[in-house]
Design an enzyme around this catalytic site. Sequence first.
Site, PDB file in Angstrom:
ATOM      1  CB  SER A  91      -0.855  -0.058   1.181  1.00  0.00           C
ATOM      2  OG  SER A  91      -1.857   1.209   0.992  1.00  0.00           O
TER       3      SER A  91
ATOM      4  CE1 TYR B 185      -0.265   5.525  -5.129  1.00  0.00           C
ATOM      5  CE2 TYR B 185       0.028   6.997  -3.466  1.00  0.00           C
ATOM      6  CZ  TYR B 185       0.431   5.711  -4.089  1.00  0.00           C
ATOM      7  OH  TYR B 185       1.343   4.946  -3.629  1.00  0.00           O
TER       8      TYR B 185
ATOM      9  CE  LYS C  84      -0.593   2.159  -3.749  1.00  0.00           C
ATOM     10  NZ  LYS C  84       0.069   0.884  -3.893  1.00  0.00           N
TER      11      LYS C  84
END
Length: 329
Positions: free
Chosen positions: A175, A189, A193
């Site tokens: 991650s 983003y 994650k």
Amino acid sequence: MAMALLALLLLLVPPVGLLAALAFLARPRAARVPLKGRHVFITGGSSGIGLAMATAAAREGARVSILARNPARLEEARAAIQRDSGRDDVGVHAADVRDADAVARALKEAGPVDVLVCNHGVFVPQELEKQDIEEIKWMVDINLMGTFHLIKAALPAMKARTRETRLPGSIAIMSSQAGQVGIYGYTAYSASKFALRGLGEALQHEVVTDNIHVSLIFPPDTETPGFEQEHKRRPELTNIMAGSSGGMKASDVAKKALDGIKSGRFIVPCNFEGALLAVATAGLSPQSSPIIAFLEVIGGGLMRFAALCFQWNWFSTIESYYAKNKKGE
């Protein structure tokens, strides 16, 4: 009866009683995941953190397979791993993790996996309003869906492998600290994650009886081939807010990641800041270590206060930045 005894211990000797309670409650049970003589499959293995992890695992005696898109870079990586580890059994597989069929073929070709490391990922920072929707889909497809493709393809053989060897297996998911806290310019983003955490928590429930441990690794900014280019794309305000977060060498992240995998830890921070974030964001995540659980319980309130201080600073920075830029218009 067991819960009554735990309650009694907590009343009689608070610190010792709490540790005793946490030792009872901690799940899944702590385990050592050996690498020597086992098959470690790493995506994004032709450069950066993936290449560093592959090299380190090979040095520990693992049979390593790496997957990436570029065949030429894969061959260069294979030569580097062979040179640095002295092993000649390094497997390379060219595939795009967005292609579920190609991923399944690569895993079938590689053979049963003991330790799966989903290390692939892409990062393009930009404000959501300005970011092209196709670029957002591209990040989600690689960072999230690519991980689904890998785990789904590898899992049946992994389960059979743990039954056959009676040794614990591991699924490690790379991650990011942006998967623990959202920040300006990381909207897409961070979403890709953060989703990996939900995947990992639910997956650990599904594979715990198969003796497979899930590890979520949370590196900070890392010195990888794409980092400099990614840094240039950051909005100015993101650089102001996140610029103080120190980067790490890929080899250092690889060591932290492998240590976490081998100890069967669910949350694997990579630096001191990451360890604090792990306490602050522990929530309902699995925890196999009573000691770390103790720190989470004791430090949770303090870390929440620290988090509010950080958020105050970030919001103040945003307000000041926009006020300053409006004056300059």
